[in-house]
Scaffold this motif. Structure first.
Motif, mmCIF file in Angstrom:
data_model
loop_
_atom_site.group_PDB
_atom_site.id
_atom_site.type_symbol
_atom_site.label_atom_id
_atom_site.label_comp_id
_atom_site.label_asym_id
_atom_site.label_seq_id
_atom_site.Cartn_x
_atom_site.Cartn_y
_atom_site.Cartn_z
ATOM 1 N N GLU A 74 -32.595 -13.384 52.317
ATOM 2 C CA GLU A 74 -32.901 -12.868 50.979
ATOM 3 C C GLU A 74 -34.311 -13.221 50.521
ATOM 4 O OE1 GLU A 74 -29.937 -14.342 48.397
ATOM 5 O OE2 GLU A 74 -28.305 -13.183 49.282
ATOM 6 N N CYS A 75 -34.849 -14.328 50.996
ATOM 7 C CA CYS A 75 -36.158 -14.783 50.508
ATOM 8 C C CYS A 75 -37.307 -14.349 51.416
ATOM 9 C CB CYS A 75 -36.152 -16.313 50.403
ATOM 10 S SG CYS A 75 -34.911 -16.935 49.256
ATOM 11 N N GLY A 76 -37.036 -13.544 52.419
ATOM 12 C CA GLY A 76 -38.084 -13.145 53.338
ATOM 13 C C GLY A 76 -37.787 -13.632 54.737
ATOM 14 N N LYS A 77 -38.802 -13.566 55.602
ATOM 15 C CA LYS A 77 -38.567 -13.854 57.009
ATOM 16 C C LYS A 77 -38.258 -15.322 57.268
ATOM 17 C CE LYS A 77 -40.902 -11.640 60.066
ATOM 18 N NZ LYS A 77 -42.007 -11.146 60.923
ATOM 19 N N SER A 78 -38.974 -16.229 56.649
ATOM 20 C CA SER A 78 -38.807 -17.636 56.986
ATOM 21 C C SER A 78 -37.769 -18.297 56.090
ATOM 22 C CB SER A 78 -40.141 -18.376 56.862
ATOM 23 O OG SER A 78 -40.598 -18.367 55.538
ATOM 24 N N PRO A 79 -36.928 -19.175 56.653
ATOM 25 C CA PRO A 79 -35.951 -19.909 55.841
ATOM 26 C C PRO A 79 -36.628 -20.934 54.948
ATOM 27 C CG PRO A 79 -35.920 -20.681 58.122
ATOM 28 C CD PRO A 79 -36.834 -19.494 58.083
ATOM 29 N N ALA A 136 -41.256 -17.240 66.836
ATOM 30 C CA ALA A 136 -42.671 -17.622 66.725
ATOM 31 C C ALA A 136 -43.217 -17.192 65.362
ATOM 32 C CB ALA A 136 -43.480 -16.991 67.854
ATOM 33 N N ASP A 137 -42.854 -15.991 64.920
ATOM 34 C CA ASP A 137 -43.289 -15.526 63.594
ATOM 35 C C ASP A 137 -42.676 -16.396 62.492
ATOM 36 O OD1 ASP A 137 -44.757 -13.498 64.724
ATOM 37 O OD2 ASP A 137 -43.248 -11.952 64.394
ATOM 38 N N ILE A 138 -41.389 -16.699 62.621
ATOM 39 C CA ILE A 138 -40.718 -17.533 61.623
ATOM 40 C C ILE A 138 -41.355 -18.917 61.558
ATOM 41 C CG2 ILE A 138 -38.551 -18.747 61.115
ATOM 42 C CD1 ILE A 138 -37.073 -16.255 62.131
ATOM 43 N N PHE A 139 -41.605 -19.507 62.713
ATOM 44 C CA PHE A 139 -42.165 -20.859 62.738
ATOM 45 C C PHE A 139 -43.586 -20.875 62.189
ATOM 46 C CE2 PHE A 139 -39.222 -22.156 66.488
ATOM 47 C CZ PHE A 139 -38.165 -22.249 65.600
ATOM 48 N N ALA A 140 -44.372 -19.832 62.453
ATOM 49 C CA ALA A 140 -45.734 -19.774 61.900
ATOM 50 C C ALA A 140 -45.673 -19.766 60.373
ATOM 51 C CB ALA A 140 -46.457 -18.540 62.422
ATOM 52 N N GLU A 141 -44.739 -19.006 59.811
ATOM 53 C CA GLU A 141 -44.595 -18.977 58.353
ATOM 54 C C GLU A 141 -44.121 -20.326 57.819
ATOM 55 O OE1 GLU A 141 -42.515 -15.755 56.611
ATOM 56 O OE2 GLU A 141 -43.483 -14.237 57.850
ATOM 57 N N MET A 142 -43.207 -20.964 58.537
ATOM 58 C CA MET A 142 -42.725 -22.275 58.103
ATOM 59 C C MET A 142 -43.838 -23.316 58.149
ATOM 60 S SD MET A 142 -38.853 -22.414 59.707
ATOM 61 C CE MET A 142 -38.408 -23.913 58.804
#
Length: 203
Positions: A74-79, A136-142
């Motif tokens: 709900e909040c976007g790609k990254s948790p 990889a995309d999720i971790f970059a955002e995190m």
């Protein structure tokens, strides 16, 4: 047979069942037509042949997987944190392990990956590359949000997903070990969170 689907989809689901049981080379067009409730010649009104059916089946599975995996929360790609990362990942794994279409597709690829270069590429993509790219995309955002320690996101994604792929294959071979597999996967994720997780800095 599933209700409320088109004849073309009925053919694809029949092919999915047969390919997962007998392998690609072990299935003929007439058998697919019979299992779809059709006579052989009428199948050619919808598909040119077995290769066309297989290619369309892969397209169907890709759409099915994308719809079911729910890559964005709900909040976007990254948790919002490591706990949410773990729960989201476990949800995706439950889907991957139990969804009938995905399980049968995984079995087809396992059998057919040595038959052709195309099958080998599909197997690598489904079992590793797609997930590695996503995480990889999720971790970059995190990392940008200071939820994860700074590191190479592609390498971390590989470290995150590769053991899971091996464990899911173990489950496919020995489904009676499901509880053990899920426990090992969760323990792996929790260790990853312990090593790489980072408290969010105050704004």
């Amino acid at each position: 047979m599933m209700k409320g689907i088109s004849t073309k989809e009925r053919i694809l689901y029949a092919a999915l069942d047969l390919f997962s049981e007998k392998g690609y080379d072990g299935v003929g067009v007439d058998l697919i037509a019979e299992n779809a409730g059709l006579k052989g010649p009428s199948l050619y009104r919808h598909y040119k042949g077995k290769e066309d059916i297989f290619n369309s089946l892969i397209d169907l599975v890709e759409s099915h997987y994308a719809a079911g995996i729910d890559l964005k929360n709900e909040c976007g790609k990254s948790p919002a944190g490591m706990d949410e990362l773990i729960e989201n990942a476990m949800g995706r794994i439950q889907f991957t392990m139990h969804d009938d279409v995905i399980r049968k597709t995984r079995r087809i690829l396992a059998m057919e990956q040595f038959r052709s270069e195309r099958m080998a590429g599909l197997t690598t993509r489904y079992h590793l590359e797609n997930l590695q790219e996503m995480y990889a995309d999720i971790f970059a955002e995190m990392m940008d949000k200071e939820l994860l320690k700074q590191d190479d996101p592609e390498y971390l994604a590989l470290e995150f997903v590769a053991p899971v792929s091996l464990l899911i294959h173990m489950y496919d071979r020995q489904p009676e070990r499901e509880a053990e597999v899920l426990e090992k996967i969760r323990n792996h994720f929790e260790h990853f969170a312990k090593v790489y997780g980072k408290e969010k800095s105050a704004c």
